[in-house]
Design a protein around this motif. Structure first.
Motif, mmCIF file in Angstrom:
data_model
loop_
_atom_site.group_PDB
_atom_site.id
_atom_site.type_symbol
_atom_site.label_atom_id
_atom_site.label_comp_id
_atom_site.label_asym_id
_atom_site.label_seq_id
_atom_site.Cartn_x
_atom_site.Cartn_y
_atom_site.Cartn_z
ATOM 1 N N HIS A 347 -12.628 -24.047 8.892
ATOM 2 C CA HIS A 347 -11.294 -24.212 8.841
ATOM 3 C C HIS A 347 -10.812 -23.465 8.468
ATOM 4 C CE1 HIS A 347 -14.906 -25.498 5.856
ATOM 5 N NE2 HIS A 347 -13.893 -25.264 4.890
ATOM 6 N N LYS A 348 -9.086 -23.512 7.663
ATOM 7 C CA LYS A 348 -8.278 -23.074 8.393
ATOM 8 C C LYS A 348 -8.255 -21.339 7.825
ATOM 9 C CE LYS A 348 -5.413 -26.766 9.047
ATOM 10 N NZ LYS A 348 -4.960 -27.447 8.673
ATOM 11 N N VAL A 349 -8.352 -20.222 8.072
ATOM 12 C CA VAL A 349 -8.643 -18.973 7.508
ATOM 13 C C VAL A 349 -7.743 -18.395 8.632
ATOM 14 C CG1 VAL A 349 -9.416 -16.697 6.882
ATOM 15 C CG2 VAL A 349 -10.767 -18.844 6.455
ATOM 16 N N GLU A 350 -6.432 -17.787 7.139
ATOM 17 C CA GLU A 350 -5.209 -16.792 8.078
ATOM 18 C C GLU A 350 -5.662 -14.597 8.149
ATOM 19 O OE1 GLU A 350 -1.876 -18.370 7.566
ATOM 20 O OE2 GLU A 350 -2.275 -20.222 9.624
ATOM 21 N N PHE A 351 -5.369 -14.279 8.972
ATOM 22 C CA PHE A 351 -5.287 -13.269 8.675
ATOM 23 C C PHE A 351 -3.764 -12.439 9.260
ATOM 24 C CE2 PHE A 351 -6.964 -8.235 9.378
ATOM 25 C CZ PHE A 351 -6.425 -7.978 7.605
ATOM 26 N N LEU A 352 -3.035 -12.035 7.594
ATOM 27 C CA LEU A 352 -1.239 -11.736 7.934
ATOM 28 C C LEU A 352 -1.804 -10.480 7.857
ATOM 29 C CD1 LEU A 352 0.666 -14.691 6.878
ATOM 30 C CD2 LEU A 352 -0.591 -13.912 9.148
ATOM 31 N N PRO A 353 -2.028 -8.929 8.016
ATOM 32 C CA PRO A 353 -1.703 -7.164 7.841
ATOM 33 C C PRO A 353 -0.498 -7.415 8.206
ATOM 34 C CG PRO A 353 -3.005 -7.703 9.940
ATOM 35 C CD PRO A 353 -2.397 -9.523 9.572
ATOM 36 N N LYS A 354 0.454 -6.799 7.331
ATOM 37 C CA LYS A 354 2.020 -5.924 8.090
ATOM 38 C C LYS A 354 2.195 -5.149 9.127
ATOM 39 C CE LYS A 354 3.915 -8.783 5.180
ATOM 40 N NZ LYS A 354 4.969 -8.330 3.925
ATOM 41 N N CYS A 355 1.177 -4.405 8.850
ATOM 42 C CA CYS A 355 0.633 -2.854 9.626
ATOM 43 C C CYS A 355 -0.809 -3.281 9.902
ATOM 44 C CB CYS A 355 1.023 -1.586 9.411
ATOM 45 S SG CYS A 355 0.684 -1.898 7.730
ATOM 46 N N GLU A 356 -1.714 -2.628 11.265
ATOM 47 C CA GLU A 356 -3.261 -2.303 11.853
ATOM 48 C C GLU A 356 -3.666 -1.369 10.699
ATOM 49 O OE1 GLU A 356 -4.297 -4.616 12.967
ATOM 50 O OE2 GLU A 356 -3.050 -5.830 13.332
ATOM 51 N N GLN A 357 -2.753 -1.098 10.960
ATOM 52 C CA GLN A 357 -3.449 0.618 10.342
ATOM 53 C C GLN A 357 -3.394 0.623 8.821
ATOM 54 O OE1 GLN A 357 -3.623 3.973 12.691
ATOM 55 N NE2 GLN A 357 -5.386 3.413 14.279
ATOM 56 N N VAL A 358 -4.217 0.889 7.744
ATOM 57 C CA VAL A 358 -3.845 1.266 6.076
ATOM 58 C C VAL A 358 -5.712 1.566 5.769
ATOM 59 C CG1 VAL A 358 -3.458 -0.059 4.065
ATOM 60 C CG2 VAL A 358 -2.266 -0.809 6.017
ATOM 61 N N PHE A 359 -5.005 2.716 5.170
ATOM 62 C CA PHE A 359 -6.154 3.527 4.770
ATOM 63 C C PHE A 359 -6.411 3.899 3.927
ATOM 64 C CE2 PHE A 359 -5.276 4.832 9.158
ATOM 65 C CZ PHE A 359 -6.883 5.154 10.250
ATOM 66 N N LEU A 360 -7.754 4.047 2.964
ATOM 67 C CA LEU A 360 -8.284 3.626 2.020
ATOM 68 C C LEU A 360 -9.212 4.905 1.786
ATOM 69 C CD1 LEU A 360 -7.074 0.472 -0.058
ATOM 70 C CD2 LEU A 360 -5.537 2.699 -0.637
ATOM 71 N N VAL A 361 -9.630 4.923 0.597
ATOM 72 C CA VAL A 361 -10.673 5.899 0.044
ATOM 73 C C VAL A 361 -11.705 4.864 -1.074
ATOM 74 C CG1 VAL A 361 -12.529 7.435 -0.987
ATOM 75 C CG2 VAL A 361 -10.113 7.762 0.188
ATOM 76 N N PHE A 362 -12.372 4.436 0.187
ATOM 77 C CA PHE A 362 -13.644 2.950 -0.524
ATOM 78 C C PHE A 362 -14.993 3.227 0.278
ATOM 79 C CE2 PHE A 362 -12.041 1.680 3.172
ATOM 80 C CZ PHE A 362 -12.043 0.565 4.030
ATOM 81 N N ASP A 363 -15.840 2.444 -1.067
ATOM 82 C CA ASP A 363 -16.821 2.702 -0.572
ATOM 83 C C ASP A 363 -16.807 0.777 0.445
ATOM 84 O OD1 ASP A 363 -19.663 0.832 -0.397
ATOM 85 O OD2 ASP A 363 -20.258 2.828 -2.016
ATOM 86 N N HIS A 364 -17.225 1.466 2.112
ATOM 87 C CA HIS A 364 -17.426 -0.122 2.977
ATOM 88 C C HIS A 364 -18.849 -1.169 1.906
ATOM 89 C CE1 HIS A 364 -18.028 -2.430 6.382
ATOM 90 N NE2 HIS A 364 -17.040 -1.864 6.467
#
Length: 479
Positions: A347-364
């Protein structure tokens, strides 16, 4: 009911008419009557200027045959703002006190009658006349009171006609008064009670579950009509939603029962084979059957776990272990796991982040599950050549994550039900062994992280899911 309410309105109105008539009669006696006790006339509410004038003779004295007023009488006149003239038998003034300049010093009988009859003929004064005898002499005295205190208006009437008119006339007046009150009260009562009857009937219809109440919002009860219309709309909407939820719940129970029944049938069938002493099976067959039973059991356990989890999330019973982490790395791991699955590696799945590090507080763990559901749905509900893109954008006050595909799209009705706990979409090219809770769980997990999720889709063009996680704005440099 209409006549009862009209009657309840008319009875108080008739009582008010009777009371009003009685008050008018009392008021007439109040203003036209006088106190009989001379000592109370000044302070009594029922003061009579006629009686007061007649009794004023007690303040007139004679000195050497000449009339005069005692000091007490003079004080009385000052208190009443009155003036007095005493005339002899020929109408000539013999004594006066506070007499206006325009008042004559001699009166003819006709003039005396004229001034007595008409108020204001002498400097806005109302005249009252009486006389007093001293020996064989009669002295006439005139007392003038301010028109603002007392006035006289002469009327002509026939006593005989009044005597004949008393019974028929009074009864006729009272009858006409009551007839007029009844007529006005009837039409006014109808106008007043008709809306009340409509409102009561509308409430009865709502109580019977008939939400057809629609009124024109006008008149005295405009706000009540608006509230009834809003209530009817709200109840109608609630009934539709309740019916829709019942239908989806029935469908979910049917689907879940079918999904559980299928693995149960497999477990039962292979279990009976393994338990049958007359059936000789090889080691490989036993292992194969056991693996099938374990797989079906895990599938059933997964269905029950999903059901338990959605209710825990709904009732805020599930504590989240939130830690700061890189959401970009989490999404990359999900996509890698997906593409490592032989079933989806093409399948064609593309990952396009604008930057490599975006930090959030979340339950992994939970957020991984939410995005896994979203991304897997984009893959399994579309054809193999569909392109799926996952974008991550860091903004000043929020982190935006978009899962977008150019697949077959979703009908508008299905978009509205997409995150419903009892709904399972049918727009897929394979039999989906899910419980219908995956998208609902994803939405609940995102909202538990104070995020929002929005879906836009067009049939034949694709689907776009936008997730926003709020974050504090970055402090400006130097602070």
């Amino acid at each position: 009911m209409k006549w009862k309410m009209t009657g309840l309105f008319l009875v108080p109105l008739l009582l008010m008419t009777v009371a009003f008539t009685a008050i008018n009669l009392i008021a007439a006696f109040y203003f036209l009557s006088g106190a009989e006790d001379p000592e109370e006339r000044i302070s009594a509410p029922f003061f009579s200027y006629t009686n007061y004038t007649l009794d004023f003779a007690r303040f007139i004295t004679f000195v050497e045959g000449k009339p005069s007023i005692t000091k007490e009488g003079q004080a009385e006149l000052i208190q009443r703002k009155a003036w007095i003239q005493i005339l002899d038998r020929n109408g000539n003034e013999a004594y006066s006190l506070h007499r206006p300049k325009s008042a004559p010093v001699r009166y003819t009988p006709g003039e005396l009658v004229h001034h007595y009859k008409y108020s204001g003929s002498i400097e806005d004064s109302t005249l009252f006349v009486s006389w007093i005898s001293k020996g064989s002499e009669k002295w006439t005295y005139i007392i003038g009171y301010p028109v603002s205190h007392i006035a006289k208006y002469m009327i002509d009437f026939s006593p005989l006609r009044i005597m004949n008119f008393w019974k028929e006339g009074i009864l006729t007046v009272l009858g006409l008064t009551f007839l007029m009150v009844l007529t006005i009260g009837y039409f006014f009562g109808r106008k007043l009670t008709k809306p009340l009857v409509e409102i009561i009937n509308g409430i009865k219809l709502l109580a019977q579950g008939r939400y057809i109440v629609k009124y024109q919002s006008e008149g005295l009860y405009k706000d009540v009509y608006q509230s009834l219309n809003q209530l009817a709309d709200a109840l109608q909407t609630s009934a539709v939603q309740r019916a829709r939820m019942e239908k989806m719940r029935d469908e979910w129970v049917t689907n879940l029962s079918h999904d559980i029944k299928t693995p149960l049938a497999s477990i039962q069938g292979y279990g009976e084979v393994l338990a049958d002493p007359e059936y000789d099976i090889t080691v490989d067959e036993r292992r194969k059957y056991a693996e099938i039973i374990v797989d079906k059991t895990r599938y059933m356990e997964s269905l029950l776990d999903d059901l338990r989890l959605t209710y825990q999330l709904k009732n805020h019973l599930l504590p989240l272990n939130k830690k700061e982490g890189n959401i970009v790395e989490t999404l990359r791991e999900i996509i890698i796991d997906l593409l490592n699955d032989p079933q989806y590696e093409s399948h064609k799945v593309e990952f396009l982040p604008k930057c490599e590090q975006v930090f959030l507080v979340f339950d992994h763990g939970f957020l991984t599950r939410a995005f896994t559901n979203l991304i897997y749905n984009a893959v399994i509900h579309n054809s193999q050549d569909t392109r799926v893109q996952i974008q991550v954008t860091e903004r000043e006050t929020a982190v935006e994550i978009i899962v977008e595909d150019n697949g077959r799209g979703i009908e508008k009705e299905e978009v509205e039900k997409l995150f419903t706990r009892y709904y399972r979409g049918t727009n897929t090219n394979e039999r989906h062994q899910g419980s219908g809770l995956g998208m609902a769980i994803a939405k609940q997990i995102i909202e538990a992280h104070q995020g929002t999720i929005e879906v836009k889709s067009q049939v034949g063009e694709g689907t776009r899911i936008c997730i926003l996680f709020p974050r504090k704005a970055k402090e400006p440099p130097g602070r």
